[in-house]
Structure formats: structure tokens, C-alpha cells
Enzyme design. Structure first.
Site, mmCIF file in Angstrom:
data_model
loop_
_atom_site.group_PDB
_atom_site.id
_atom_site.type_symbol
_atom_site.label_atom_id
_atom_site.label_comp_id
_atom_site.label_asym_id
_atom_site.label_seq_id
_atom_site.Cartn_x
_atom_site.Cartn_y
_atom_site.Cartn_z
ATOM 1 C CD GLU A 125 -7.596 1.855 -8.561
ATOM 2 O OE1 GLU A 125 -8.172 2.192 -7.655
ATOM 3 O OE2 GLU A 125 -6.371 1.557 -8.144
ATOM 4 C CE1 TYR A 149 -11.194 -1.698 -5.242
ATOM 5 C CE2 TYR A 149 -11.608 -3.878 -6.248
ATOM 6 C CZ TYR A 149 -11.885 -2.947 -5.398
ATOM 7 O OH TYR A 149 -12.871 -2.883 -4.495
ATOM 8 C CB CYS A 154 -0.986 -0.029 1.266
ATOM 9 S SG CYS A 154 -2.019 1.528 1.253
ATOM 10 C CE LYS A 170 -4.898 3.587 -6.164
ATOM 11 N NZ LYS A 170 -5.894 2.510 -5.561
ATOM 12 C CD GLU A 215 -28.774 18.608 -3.162
ATOM 13 O OE1 GLU A 215 -30.007 18.839 -2.714
ATOM 14 O OE2 GLU A 215 -27.939 19.581 -3.737
ATOM 15 C CG HIS A 261 -29.278 22.632 -2.402
ATOM 16 N ND1 HIS A 261 -29.562 22.005 -3.587
ATOM 17 C CD2 HIS A 261 -29.592 23.910 -2.981
ATOM 18 C CE1 HIS A 261 -29.554 22.778 -4.693
ATOM 19 N NE2 HIS A 261 -29.916 23.931 -4.350
ATOM 20 C CB CYS A 305 -3.382 2.280 -1.634
ATOM 21 S SG CYS A 305 -3.646 0.701 -0.811
#
Length: 466
Positions: free
Chosen positions: A189, A185, A48, A56, A448, A443, A53
Site C-alpha cells: 500500500e 498489506y 486504525c 493511509k 458486471e 451495464h 487504515c
């Protein structure tokens, strides 16, 4: 260090592997007063932090600036000429990785964990051989946290010309033409990263859609978005041969076509790092992919040996490895017996557009719950109204009709990863659709829409014949 067969131990815990799961387990166990030793043969931080991760995500950020520059014009900004320098990105990325590794080492040191920069292998249920020094360490408990590695599979003629997700972080130059092989993934990616940086990208996948296992609407939406971004999708196709040519690498596909590219990134899978680890000497047999079988407490069939993270091939995500490592330390040294729940995991795919998911896809939800309600919406984000951007946001809620619980949330769009982390809290707590409905909307935001979808879509059921 002792190599005798006495009942005394040199350490309470010997951790093999200095990735996210191993580091967490070592620190927590040390916090309980255990004498802990950790061996890592490469760099502390694991996949990672070092080549996964974190680097990346830094590259993902880099790839999205082109969109930002384009969007700025619609809001009155004159950006001027832009230029991307690959070498600068890689240099700055490497500096950040070095900094993070230093932090990991410092935290282990503060916790009182002894770190050994060496490969270590198992000799029996309580003995670990440190190859660099030749020492044999007797440990009351051994934790295997060695992770997994990418593979160049399936094997094809010329396959050695391809690179994996390890080498892609250290390319000296940016490939102007790249073929990415895979549909998971990592493949999607990096396809997004290189497309954003201006490379010509072909994404090849043997299936008819990307991201197998994800909700079908999300898979469709990502495919459309990638086509819109100029990524050449070669679906339902496999790679049969790679050959070096004066103009680059000639990749022959199963349909007979040939793509000439500068690099071929193979992202078709990963395998646990169990080869040569000595597990068989302790009486542990790995499964067909090389993973270590464990129970809910991460314990193997050998009571003194445990395993966490990708080497167990349960849920191969960094936060899961961390949680498994923590739960192991709580269970064995706490003692607070803890089982990690692998059934409900929020996750993100850092494609562009980004994807965030927790819970079931529509097909799985129907199989599990029977009667469900599906709510979904797709819209142009507010930012695109002035920028002219073509990205769209997609959101989908899946609700168990009997309990009214939200059992699936699927988001594609800007900051989907951030949104799904927060939505994940609600879903993990067992929130119902009524809970979502009574939550006041913020908002104007894209998020939302998660609390304003009121009408389920009508799903046509197959007509019975006969």
C-alpha cells in the site's frame, strides 16, 4: 477507588486500550448497564483511526490524483500544470484524525464510559494499576484490547535508520527516493502511495511474489501492475545493512547491490503490545509472538480476563476487532453468547490497483474442496479506452463443484474494495454460481463481469508417472 481484597468491585468492566475493539466493547457493555472504565495511554481511536487504515486511505486518495489528471486529457479536459504539496496533505490529514478522535471520545462519554488518559497494567485477575495516578481499580471483568505495534525486524546493522508505519504518517517532507521493505498489506500500500505521489520507489521482499497467502493469479497481476507503474521490485532479496551517507541512506541488499534513498520504510510485521502489561501476574502466558491465547468467546485461561483485536493475533483487521469487542460485550454483559467467525472475511488491499478478496484462493480451495471450477477474466476498464491508461482489471471466481457454492472471489482493479464488500454479502450467505449467473448485469460496469463469466478455465492436471 478501592485497593482492598474484598469481593466488591469499583467497575464491572475495565478496558485496557482505546482502539476499535476496546471502544466498541466499552460502549456496548455500558449500553447493557455495566459500569465501564477505559484506559488509553496514547490517543483514542487506536491504530486504525490514528496511524493506520484511515490516514493511509487518505494518502491513497492523494496518490491517485496523478492518474485522474492524466485520464482527464483523454476526455477533453485541459488540466494544466499540477503540483503536489506534502505538507498540505499531512496538515489536512492530521486535522481529520483530530476530528475523528473527538468523535470517538464523545461517543464514549455519551455511553457513560469513564476514559482515563494513562497506561494501565494488570496486577491480578481483578486489579488494574493506573500508572498516571497510581490508582488501583478493582474490576469484575478486565478486557485487554491494546493492539499491536510495527517492528524493525529482522535486526540488521544500521537498522535504526529505518522508520515504521507509525512514523511514515508524520514525515516532515516527502522522500523523493524510498525503499519499502516487506511484501504484505502495509508494504504494497505505501509503495503504491509514494509511487503515485512521484517518489522513486523500490519495494524489497524476500519472497518471489508480493502478498503471501493471496491467490497466485492476484499476486502475479499485482507484480505486473507495479512494474508497469515504475516501481522497482527487488524480490527474493533481503536487506543486510543501512548506512548514513552525505547523499542519504545507503541500503545494502543481499545480492550485493546498494540503493541510496532518503527513507527506508520497514513493513515486515507487527507484534502484540503485551510487553510490560502484567499478564504474568494474573497467570496468563503469551505465545511465541507475544499474543494472548483466547477461546472462541475471547476469554483467556483466567476467567475474569478477556482479550480482543490484534493483541490476540487471530485475524488482524479493524472490522474483526470491532466485531470481537461487540461479541465480548454481548456474551459477558448481554447475555447473548456470541462467537465471531474468522473463516470468511472480506478484505481489501488499498494498493493501486486495488485488491478485494473473500474466501479461498485456488490452491487452498483445491486442498479443501477437491474438485473446483475456476472462472477468471482480465480486461481493460472502459475508462482506459479514452484515457490511454494501462491499468487492467482482473477477476476470479472459485466454485466448489459439488455444491456449486462460490467459495472465493478475487478482484483487482478500481474500486475492488467497494465491490468485494457487496460480493462478500452473497458469499457469506452461501451464494452459488447459479445465483451469480441469474443476477442481472449492471451495464456498463466492471462489476458486471462477476455475473457474466460462464465458462470455467481449463486447468491442466499433472500427468501420473509410472
Amino acid at each position: 477507588m478501592s485497593s482492598s481484597g474484598t469481593s466488591s468491585f469499583d467497575v464491572d468492566l475495565f478496558v485496557i486500550g482505546g482502539g476499535s475493539g476496546g471502544v466498541r466493547a466499552a460502549r456496548i457493555a455500558a449500553g447493557y448497564g455495566a459500569r465501564v472504565m477505559l484506559a488509553e495511554e496514547y490517543r483514542v481511536g487506536g491504530t486504525c483511526v490514528i496511524r493506520g487504515c484511515v490516514p493511509k486511505k487518505l494518502m491513497v486518495y492523494a496518490s491517485r490524483f496523478a492518474d485522474d489528471f492524466h485520464d482527464a486529457e483523454g476526455f477533453g479536459w485541459s488540466v494544466g500544470e499540477t503540483r503536489f504539496d506534502w505538507a498540505t496533505l499531512i496538515r489536512n490529514k492530521d486535522r481529520e484524525i483530530d476530528r475523528l478522535e473527538g468523535i470517538y471520545r464523545a461517543n464514549l462519554d455519551k455511553a457513560g464510559v469513564e476514559v482515563i488518559d494513562s497506561r494501565a497494567v494488570i496486577e491480578d485477575a481483578h486489579t488494574v494499576h493506573v500508572l498516571k495516578t497510581g490508582a488501583r481499580v478493582r474490576a469484575r471483568v478486565i478486557l485487554v484490547a491494546v493492539g499491536a505495534h510495527p517492528t524493525l525486524e529482522p535486526v540488521i546493522p544500521g537498522g535504526e535508520l529505518g522508520i515504521t508505519s507509525n512514523e511514515v504518517f508524520h514525515l516532515e517532507t516527502q522522500p523523493k527516493r524510498i525503499l519499502v521493505v516487506g511484501g504484505g498489506y502495509i508494504a504494497v500500500e505505501f509503495a503504491g502511495v509514494f509511487a503515485g505521489l512521484g517518489s522513486e520507489v523500490t519495494l524489497l521482499h524476500r519472497g518471489d511474489k508480493l502478498l503471501r497467502g493471496f491467490d497466485e493469479d492476484v499476486r502475479d497481476a499485482l507484480g505486473e501492475a507495479y512494474l508497469q507503474r515504475g516501481i522497482d521490485l527487488a524480490l527474493g532479496t533481503t536487506l543486510t545493512r543501512l548506512e548514513k551517507t552525505p547523499d542519504g541512506i545507503a541500503a545494502t541488499l543481499s545480492d550485493g547491490s546498494v540503493r541510496v534513498v532518503d527513507q527506508v520504510l520497514v513493513a515486515t510485521g507487527r507484534r502484540p503490545n503485551t510487553t510490560g502489561l502484567g499478564l504474568e501476574k494474573a497467570g496468563i502466558t503469551v505465545d511465541e509472538v507475544g499474543a494472548i491465547p483466547v477461546d472462541g468467546y475471547s476469554q483467556t485461561l483466567v476467567p475474569s480476563i478477556y482479550a480482543v483485536g490484534d493483541v490476540t493475533n487471530r485475524a488482524n483487521l479493524t472490522p474483526i476487532a470491532i466485531r470481537e469487542g461487540h461479541a465480548f460485550a454481548d456474551t459477558v454483559f448481554g447475555p447473548k453468547p456470541t462467537i465471531v467467525d474468522h473463516d470468511l472475511i472480506p478484505t481489501a488491499v488499498f494498493s493501486t490497483p486495488e485488491i478485494g478478496v473473500i474466501g479461498c484462493g485456488e490452491a487452498a480451495a483445491r486442498a479443501i474442496y477437491g474438485e473446483i471450477d475456476v472462472y477468471k477474466t482480465a480486461f481493460r476498464p472502459m475508462k482506459a479506452t479514452l484515457s490511454g491508461g494501462k491499468d487492467r482489471v482482473f477477476m476470479k471466481l472459485i466454485v466448489d463443484r459439488d455444491s456449486d457454492k462460490v467459495v472465493g472471489v478475487h478482484i483487482m482493479g478500481h474500486d475492488a474494495g467497494e465491490m468485494i464488500q457487496l460480493a462478500g454479502i452473497a458469499v457469506t450467505m452461501g451464494a452459488t454460481k447459479a445465483d451469480f449467473d441469474r443476477t442481472v448485469a449492471v451495464h456498463p460496469t466492471a462489476a458486471e463481469e462477476l455475473v457474466t463469466m460462464r465458462t470455467p478455465v481449463v486447468v491442466k492436471k499433472p500427468v501420473a508417472v509410472g
